[in-house]
Scaffold this motif. Structure first.
Motif, PDB file in Angstrom:
ATOM      1  N   LEU A   1       0.814  -1.209   0.000  1.00  0.00           N
ATOM      2  CA  LEU A   1       0.000   0.000   0.000  1.00  0.00           C
ATOM      3  C   LEU A   1       0.851   1.265   0.000  1.00  0.00           C
ATOM      4  O   LEU A   1       0.300   2.379  -0.019  1.00  0.00           O
ATOM      5  CB  LEU A   1      -0.918   0.027   1.230  1.00  0.00           C
ATOM      6  N   THR A   2       2.175   1.125   0.018  1.00  0.00           N
ATOM      7  CA  THR A   2       3.051   2.301   0.085  1.00  0.00           C
ATOM      8  C   THR A   2       2.704   3.362  -0.955  1.00  0.00           C
ATOM      9  O   THR A   2       2.641   4.560  -0.623  1.00  0.00           O
ATOM     10  CB  THR A   2       4.525   1.876  -0.046  1.00  0.00           C
ATOM     11  N   PRO A   3       2.461   3.006  -2.237  1.00  0.00           N
ATOM     12  CA  PRO A   3       2.098   4.057  -3.208  1.00  0.00           C
ATOM     13  C   PRO A   3       0.829   4.815  -2.827  1.00  0.00           C
ATOM     14  O   PRO A   3       0.704   6.006  -3.131  1.00  0.00           O
ATOM     15  CB  PRO A   3       1.894   3.275  -4.515  1.00  0.00           C
ATOM     16  N   THR A   4      -0.102   4.153  -2.158  1.00  0.00           N
ATOM     17  CA  THR A   4      -1.321   4.852  -1.747  1.00  0.00           C
ATOM     18  C   THR A   4      -1.021   5.837  -0.626  1.00  0.00           C
ATOM     19  O   THR A   4      -1.635   6.895  -0.547  1.00  0.00           O
ATOM     20  CB  THR A   4      -2.418   3.861  -1.300  1.00  0.00           C
ATOM     21  N   PHE A   5      -0.067   5.491   0.255  1.00  0.00           N
ATOM     22  CA  PHE A   5       0.347   6.429   1.297  1.00  0.00           C
ATOM     23  C   PHE A   5       1.022   7.652   0.682  1.00  0.00           C
ATOM     24  O   PHE A   5       0.818   8.782   1.136  1.00  0.00           O
ATOM     25  CB  PHE A   5       1.294   5.757   2.294  1.00  0.00           C
TER      26      PHE A   5
ATOM     27  N   ALA B   1      -8.720   3.409  -7.373  1.00  0.00           N
ATOM     28  CA  ALA B   1      -7.554   2.586  -7.041  1.00  0.00           C
ATOM     29  C   ALA B   1      -7.397   2.456  -5.532  1.00  0.00           C
ATOM     30  O   ALA B   1      -7.123   1.367  -5.008  1.00  0.00           O
ATOM     31  CB  ALA B   1      -6.295   3.191  -7.663  1.00  0.00           C
ATOM     32  N   LEU B   2      -7.564   3.567  -4.824  1.00  0.00           N
ATOM     33  CA  LEU B   2      -7.473   3.535  -3.359  1.00  0.00           C
ATOM     34  C   LEU B   2      -8.556   2.640  -2.772  1.00  0.00           C
ATOM     35  O   LEU B   2      -8.283   1.842  -1.855  1.00  0.00           O
ATOM     36  CB  LEU B   2      -7.610   4.955  -2.798  1.00  0.00           C
ATOM     37  N   ALA B   3      -9.773   2.776  -3.274  1.00  0.00           N
ATOM     38  CA  ALA B   3     -10.878   1.975  -2.747  1.00  0.00           C
ATOM     39  C   ALA B   3     -10.631   0.489  -2.965  1.00  0.00           C
ATOM     40  O   ALA B   3     -10.836  -0.325  -2.054  1.00  0.00           O
ATOM     41  CB  ALA B   3     -12.187   2.397  -3.426  1.00  0.00           C
ATOM     42  N   LEU B   4     -10.164   0.114  -4.151  1.00  0.00           N
ATOM     43  CA  LEU B   4      -9.863  -1.292  -4.427  1.00  0.00           C
ATOM     44  C   LEU B   4      -8.787  -1.819  -3.491  1.00  0.00           C
ATOM     45  O   LEU B   4      -8.921  -2.905  -2.908  1.00  0.00           O
ATOM     46  CB  LEU B   4      -9.410  -1.442  -5.887  1.00  0.00           C
ATOM     47  N   SER B   5      -7.714  -1.061  -3.345  1.00  0.00           N
ATOM     48  CA  SER B   5      -6.589  -1.498  -2.525  1.00  0.00           C
ATOM     49  C   SER B   5      -6.999  -1.712  -1.070  1.00  0.00           C
ATOM     50  O   SER B   5      -6.711  -2.752  -0.465  1.00  0.00           O
ATOM     51  CB  SER B   5      -5.452  -0.472  -2.594  1.00  0.00           C
ATOM     52  N   TYR B   6      -7.705  -0.746  -0.510  1.00  0.00           N
ATOM     53  CA  TYR B   6      -8.052  -0.854   0.910  1.00  0.00           C
ATOM     54  C   TYR B   6      -9.182  -1.848   1.158  1.00  0.00           C
ATOM     55  O   TYR B   6      -9.237  -2.455   2.225  1.00  0.00           O
ATOM     56  CB  TYR B   6      -8.373   0.540   1.466  1.00  0.00           C
TER      57      TYR B   6
ATOM     58  N   ALA C   1       8.996  -1.648 -14.357  1.00  0.00           N
ATOM     59  CA  ALA C   1       9.643  -2.358 -13.252  1.00  0.00           C
ATOM     60  C   ALA C   1       8.735  -2.396 -12.029  1.00  0.00           C
ATOM     61  O   ALA C   1       8.651  -3.403 -11.324  1.00  0.00           O
ATOM     62  CB  ALA C   1      10.977  -1.701 -12.911  1.00  0.00           C
ATOM     63  N   SER C   2       8.024  -1.273 -11.789  1.00  0.00           N
ATOM     64  CA  SER C   2       7.095  -1.223 -10.658  1.00  0.00           C
ATOM     65  C   SER C   2       5.948  -2.203 -10.846  1.00  0.00           C
ATOM     66  O   SER C   2       5.530  -2.886  -9.907  1.00  0.00           O
ATOM     67  CB  SER C   2       6.551   0.199 -10.505  1.00  0.00           C
ATOM     68  N   GLN C   3       5.440  -2.293 -12.071  1.00  0.00           N
ATOM     69  CA  GLN C   3       4.348  -3.232 -12.348  1.00  0.00           C
ATOM     70  C   GLN C   3       4.812  -4.671 -12.206  1.00  0.00           C
ATOM     71  O   GLN C   3       4.074  -5.523 -11.712  1.00  0.00           O
ATOM     72  CB  GLN C   3       3.794  -2.970 -13.746  1.00  0.00           C
TER      73      GLN C   3
ATOM     74  N   ILE D   1      -3.268  -1.084  -7.049  1.00  0.00           N
ATOM     75  CA  ILE D   1      -1.910  -0.576  -7.246  1.00  0.00           C
ATOM     76  C   ILE D   1      -1.586  -0.497  -8.732  1.00  0.00           C
ATOM     77  O   ILE D   1      -0.883   0.413  -9.192  1.00  0.00           O
ATOM     78  CB  ILE D   1      -0.880  -1.471  -6.526  1.00  0.00           C
ATOM     79  N   TYR D   2      -2.121  -1.421  -9.520  1.00  0.00           N
ATOM     80  CA  TYR D   2      -1.898  -1.372 -10.964  1.00  0.00           C
ATOM     81  C   TYR D   2      -2.506  -0.104 -11.557  1.00  0.00           C
ATOM     82  O   TYR D   2      -1.890   0.565 -12.390  1.00  0.00           O
ATOM     83  CB  TYR D   2      -2.499  -2.606 -11.643  1.00  0.00           C
ATOM     84  N   LEU D   3      -3.707   0.247 -11.106  1.00  0.00           N
ATOM     85  CA  LEU D   3      -4.337   1.477 -11.597  1.00  0.00           C
ATOM     86  C   LEU D   3      -3.510   2.700 -11.228  1.00  0.00           C
ATOM     87  O   LEU D   3      -3.351   3.618 -12.029  1.00  0.00           O
ATOM     88  CB  LEU D   3      -5.749   1.615 -11.008  1.00  0.00           C
TER      89      LEU D   3
END
Length: 308
Positions: free
Chosen positions: A119-123, A143-148, A261-263, A299-301
């Motif tokens: 979840l680091t990218p969302t932070f 994207a945030l809603a899906l991740s959490y 690379a991130s993906q 995270i992909y989004l």
């Protein structure tokens, strides 16, 4: 760690070279994620997080120190302001973040730990919105809603078996992710000026010094004497789960760009889930797979919004 190498130029490559870069990125992500598995194996020998992280840094420090000395001799010295800032970033990004992560691993499964860290990218997004008043777009909210939602799903599943320990461990790992997000935001401008390799080497040296000092302050020196498997697993943790992933990620970014690379790094939580099942006997359930899918989708989004 992949975010610290976004400044590296992407070298035009042929298709075989690009596939090689993708393989390197995947390998680095799997190795970095494996540190959770190694930590769980080390905890079976009744060592604590303070000892575990000290041994990890003792084995990885010589390599990062060598790179730091090389950079000191071949590049201009840092400004005093940059030295203090880099010291602070090293303490937040690699010392405090790692320490909270290993503390949390004492209480939760490796699958949940890896998802929370993912979840680091969302932070990063939330901090930039709150501190720098950056507007969050509709796609980013989705994207945030899906991740959490994915994290809540896996957390609720693990809560049935772990109770208070699951809450404690999850909060510690959330703190780890938040610390690393702050580190990423702090390195954004600096990494362009001094270079990612130099920054990581210096920051890891600061972190190593803090981890080793913490050990000698809080634990007797006699705790350096451990069963042989502890040394072997710590060597794996320091070299294969720390040093290799750093340099593999840098090599991958140079070949295929930071976004790709991130993906590719999304394989990390999936590999951890299956390695936890294979090596630790942690079960894989439909709920965990569904939660993992939601987190990876979110995270992909977010990654699609970034530029290489």
């Amino acid at each position: 760690m992949s975010k610290t190498v976004a400044d590296l130029p992407v070298v035009p490559t042929t298709r075989p070279a690009a596939l090689g870069g993708l393989a390197i990125a995947i390998g680095g992500a799997v190795l970095f994620s494996t540190k959770a598995i190694v930590a769980k194996l080390l905890y079976r020998y009744h060592i604590d997080a303070v000892t575990l992280i000290a041994f990890r840094m003792l084995f990885s420090l010589p390599v990062f120190a060598a790179v730091a000395v090389w950079k000191m001799r071949t590049e201009p010295p840092l400004a005093v302001r940059d030295r203090w800032r880099l010291a602070g970033l090293g303490l937040i990004g690699y010392y405090l973040s790692s320490y909270l992560d290993f503390l949390g691993l004492q209480y939760i499964s490796v699958g949940l730990e890896r998802l929370i860290l993912f979840l680091t990218p969302t932070f990063v997004l939330l901090i930039t919105a709150l501190v720098f008043k950056r507007r969050i777009g509709r796609a980013e909210w989705i994207a945030l809603a899906l991740s959490y939602c994915g994290i809540v799903l896996v957390f609720a599943h693990d809560l049935k078996g772990g109770g208070g320990n699951t809450v404690t461990g999850s909060l510690l790992v959330l703190g780890s992710a938040a610390c690393y997000a702050a580190y990423l935001l702090g390195t954004g401008e600096m990494v362009r000026r001094i270079g990612s390799l130099r920054l990581v080497a210096y920051a890891m040296c600061v972190s190593s010094a803090a981890c080793i000092a913490q050990f000698f302050i809080l634990r007797p020196a006699s705790m350096l004497v451990q069963p042989l498997p502890v040394y072997g697993l710590s060597l794996v943790n320091g070299i294969f789960c720390t040093i290799f992933p750093v340099f593999m990620t840098m090599a991958a970014v140079q070949r295929i760009g930071a976004t790709t690379a991130s993906q590719a790094g999304m394989i990390g939580p999936v590999s951890t889930l299956f390695l936890g099942w294979a090596l630790l006997g942690e079960p894989i359930t439909t709920v965990q797979l569904a939660g993992t899918g939601l987190v990876l989708g979110g995270i992909y989004l977010l990654s699609k919004k970034k530029t290489p």
